[in-house]
Design an enzyme around this catalytic site. Sequence first.
Site, mmCIF file in Angstrom:
data_model
loop_
_atom_site.group_PDB
_atom_site.id
_atom_site.type_symbol
_atom_site.label_atom_id
_atom_site.label_comp_id
_atom_site.label_asym_id
_atom_site.label_seq_id
_atom_site.Cartn_x
_atom_site.Cartn_y
_atom_site.Cartn_z
ATOM 1 C CE LYS A 22 -1.736 1.410 4.102
ATOM 2 N NZ LYS A 22 -1.464 2.796 4.538
ATOM 3 C CG ASN A 23 2.138 2.784 3.568
ATOM 4 O OD1 ASN A 23 0.999 3.097 3.261
ATOM 5 N ND2 ASN A 23 2.508 2.550 4.814
ATOM 6 C CB CYS A 116 -4.097 11.012 12.572
ATOM 7 S SG CYS A 116 -3.836 9.295 12.216
ATOM 8 N NE ARG A 121 0.326 9.940 10.528
ATOM 9 C CZ ARG A 121 -0.145 9.020 9.709
ATOM 10 N NH1 ARG A 121 -1.321 8.475 9.939
ATOM 11 N NH2 ARG A 121 0.529 8.631 8.657
ATOM 12 C CG ASP A 304 3.085 1.196 9.599
ATOM 13 O OD1 ASP A 304 2.606 1.996 10.418
ATOM 14 O OD2 ASP A 304 3.349 1.504 8.426
ATOM 15 N NE ARG A 396 -7.522 4.196 5.641
ATOM 16 C CZ ARG A 396 -7.062 5.311 6.165
ATOM 17 N NH1 ARG A 396 -7.559 5.755 7.294
ATOM 18 N NH2 ARG A 396 -6.113 6.001 5.568
HETATM 19 N N1 EPU Z 1 6.300 14.393 11.333
HETATM 20 C C1 EPU Z 1 6.380 15.723 11.675
HETATM 21 N N2 EPU Z 1 6.318 16.650 10.671
HETATM 22 C C2 EPU Z 1 6.184 16.312 9.371
HETATM 23 C C3 EPU Z 1 6.106 14.951 9.029
HETATM 24 C C4 EPU Z 1 6.167 14.010 10.040
HETATM 25 O O1 EPU Z 1 6.497 16.064 12.849
HETATM 26 O O2 EPU Z 1 6.124 17.208 8.525
HETATM 27 C C5 EPU Z 1 6.384 13.357 12.401
HETATM 28 C C6 EPU Z 1 5.097 12.552 12.521
HETATM 29 O O3 EPU Z 1 4.144 13.207 13.333
HETATM 30 C C7 EPU Z 1 5.617 11.273 13.140
HETATM 31 C C8 EPU Z 1 6.992 11.117 12.494
HETATM 32 O O4 EPU Z 1 7.323 12.409 12.000
HETATM 33 O O5 EPU Z 1 5.744 11.406 14.528
HETATM 34 C C9 EPU Z 1 7.096 10.118 11.369
HETATM 35 O O6 EPU Z 1 6.016 10.293 10.485
HETATM 36 P P1 EPU Z 1 6.101 10.080 8.905
HETATM 37 O O7 EPU Z 1 5.980 11.396 8.242
HETATM 38 O O8 EPU Z 1 7.279 9.239 8.576
HETATM 39 O O9 EPU Z 1 4.779 9.258 8.653
HETATM 40 P P2 EPU Z 1 3.889 9.328 7.339
HETATM 41 O O10 EPU Z 1 4.756 9.600 6.177
HETATM 42 O O11 EPU Z 1 2.721 10.216 7.583
HETATM 43 C C10 EPU Z 1 4.125 6.822 6.693
HETATM 44 C C11 EPU Z 1 3.201 5.666 6.471
HETATM 45 C C12 EPU Z 1 2.616 5.222 7.801
HETATM 46 C C13 EPU Z 1 3.764 4.815 8.722
HETATM 47 C C14 EPU Z 1 4.750 5.977 8.864
HETATM 48 C C15 EPU Z 1 5.975 5.625 9.674
HETATM 49 C C16 EPU Z 1 2.414 6.075 4.218
HETATM 50 C C17 EPU Z 1 1.297 6.455 3.323
HETATM 51 N N3 EPU Z 1 2.155 6.072 5.536
HETATM 52 O O12 EPU Z 1 3.340 7.853 7.277
HETATM 53 O O13 EPU Z 1 1.787 4.096 7.542
HETATM 54 O O14 EPU Z 1 3.268 4.469 9.989
HETATM 55 O O15 EPU Z 1 5.188 6.414 7.564
HETATM 56 O O16 EPU Z 1 6.640 4.561 9.115
HETATM 57 O O17 EPU Z 1 3.489 5.753 3.756
HETATM 58 C C18 EPU Z 1 0.041 2.559 7.947
HETATM 59 O O18 EPU Z 1 0.284 2.048 6.844
HETATM 60 O O19 EPU Z 1 -0.710 2.019 8.804
HETATM 61 C C19 EPU Z 1 0.668 3.846 8.296
HETATM 62 C C20 EPU Z 1 0.200 4.634 9.267
#
Ligand code: EPU
Length: 417
Positions: A22-23, A116, A121, A304, A396
């Site tokens: 998915k990701n 969320c 996030r 995850d 999802r």
């Molecule tokens: N963060 C910030 N600022 C930002 C971006 C992130 O503070 O601008 C923080 C987040 O709040 C969090 C940390 O950085 O505490 C890491 O978040 P990240 O941005 O890496 O998460 P994401 O990109 O929103 C993706 C996956 C998630 C997975 C996370 C961590 C996708 C679509 N989603 O989310 O997947 O948990 O990376 O590996 O790729 C899932 O599939 O169930 C899922 C939640």
Amino acid sequence: MEKMIIQGGYRLVGEVSLSGAKNAALPLFAASLLVEDWITLRNVPALADIRTISRLLRMMGVKTEGESGTVRLSASGLHSFEAPYSMVKTMRASVLVLGPLVAKWKQARVSLPGGCAIGARPINLHLKGLEAMGAKVELKHGYVEASADRLKGAEIYFDISTVTGTENLMMAAALADGRTVLKNAAREPEVVELGQALKKMGAKIEGVGTDVVVIDGVEDLRPIEHTIIPDRIEAGTFMVAAGITQGNVKLLNCNLGHMEAVAAKLKEAGMEIYPEGDGVKVIGPVNIKPVDVKTLPYPGFPTDMQAQIMALMCLAGGLSVITETVFENRFMHVSEMRRMGADIRIEGKNAIVQGLAHLTGAPVMATDLRASASLVLAGLAAEGTTEVSRIYHLDRGYEKLDQKLTKLGAKIRRAQE
Ligand code: EPU
């Protein structure tokens, strides 16, 4: 709404084929906005999140063919540059359209995601990066409005390793004027996958898979055909399913190379995991050993998989400590597991799990995708019947989870709530 009813106590045996990730698929769908011709994606999983991003892209004028398996996308008729609140609130990954829209179409209006279930996030690092690349970024009425005639290469340091943040800026930088250097970039296999697909499109990218990614922007990208990698979190979930039922399962279409941290921990817990022929053999132990786990960005143990390994630790012979460092509120499954008899105490970022001989089936509620999966896993091992409500969360991100588990011998069915 549907619920899943699981009769616990059945050993899982047999073969299961894993779906596309998915990701990895979601950013590739967004990358279709970078070219004005058809791109073809293969091994696309049939998931609610994939249908959501397809719908969002269609709202913008992207033509799509197919929803899973082989999907074709063409942005040639793009007429809107907006990701409305109704879509972003359904799926945060909708923000992945931001980078490609500004880079290719000079403008974007994307709803700011709200909080969320698993944490605040924010997307501040995505926005900071775009600003550093010369985009005008404004927050208006709950929307991010970003524009740039042409983005300029920049040196960007991520305070926190962010998966979709790195992906958004990689896509933006691919068409920017000059060199972008992303420091403390995320190294997840899904980021590498996007980098490789962008390279096929003609982007000049070096260092994907390391924490410094260098992108030399080009004028144009070309359409590609690309097959999506197998889902490492689905693989890990099936590994735990085998572990928790003393099962013997062969995973087909599994990339063990993406799962070193997960496989290491599960082996430490007593499981056997090894390549066998065209797949990966997974054998659950009679006695599960307690292990401590700390979630970290890749190549650390993935957040995850935190809820799923907690389900396993609920039945281990001793005490384990599970530490969540990526998201601040990702223990929502704990109170539901307690309803099944689990002995878990939360102290800040730590869940202290005292393994027990048995869990007992109970009605429980899914709160997010991976929490739902962990409750299904707990249900597979629990005595009696477990009813997991609100399984739309599960749909999802897991393709036909109930059907795949049934094929392995689980007693599981869907019913209306
Ligand atoms: N963060 C910030 N600022 C930002 C971006 C992130 O503070 O601008 C923080 C987040 O709040 C969090 C940390 O950085 O505490 C890491 O978040 P990240 O941005 O890496 O998460 P994401 O990109 O929103 C993706 C996956 C998630 C997975 C996370 C961590 C996708 C679509 N989603 O989310 O997947 O948990 O990376 O590996 O790729 C899932 O599939 O169930 C899922 C939640």
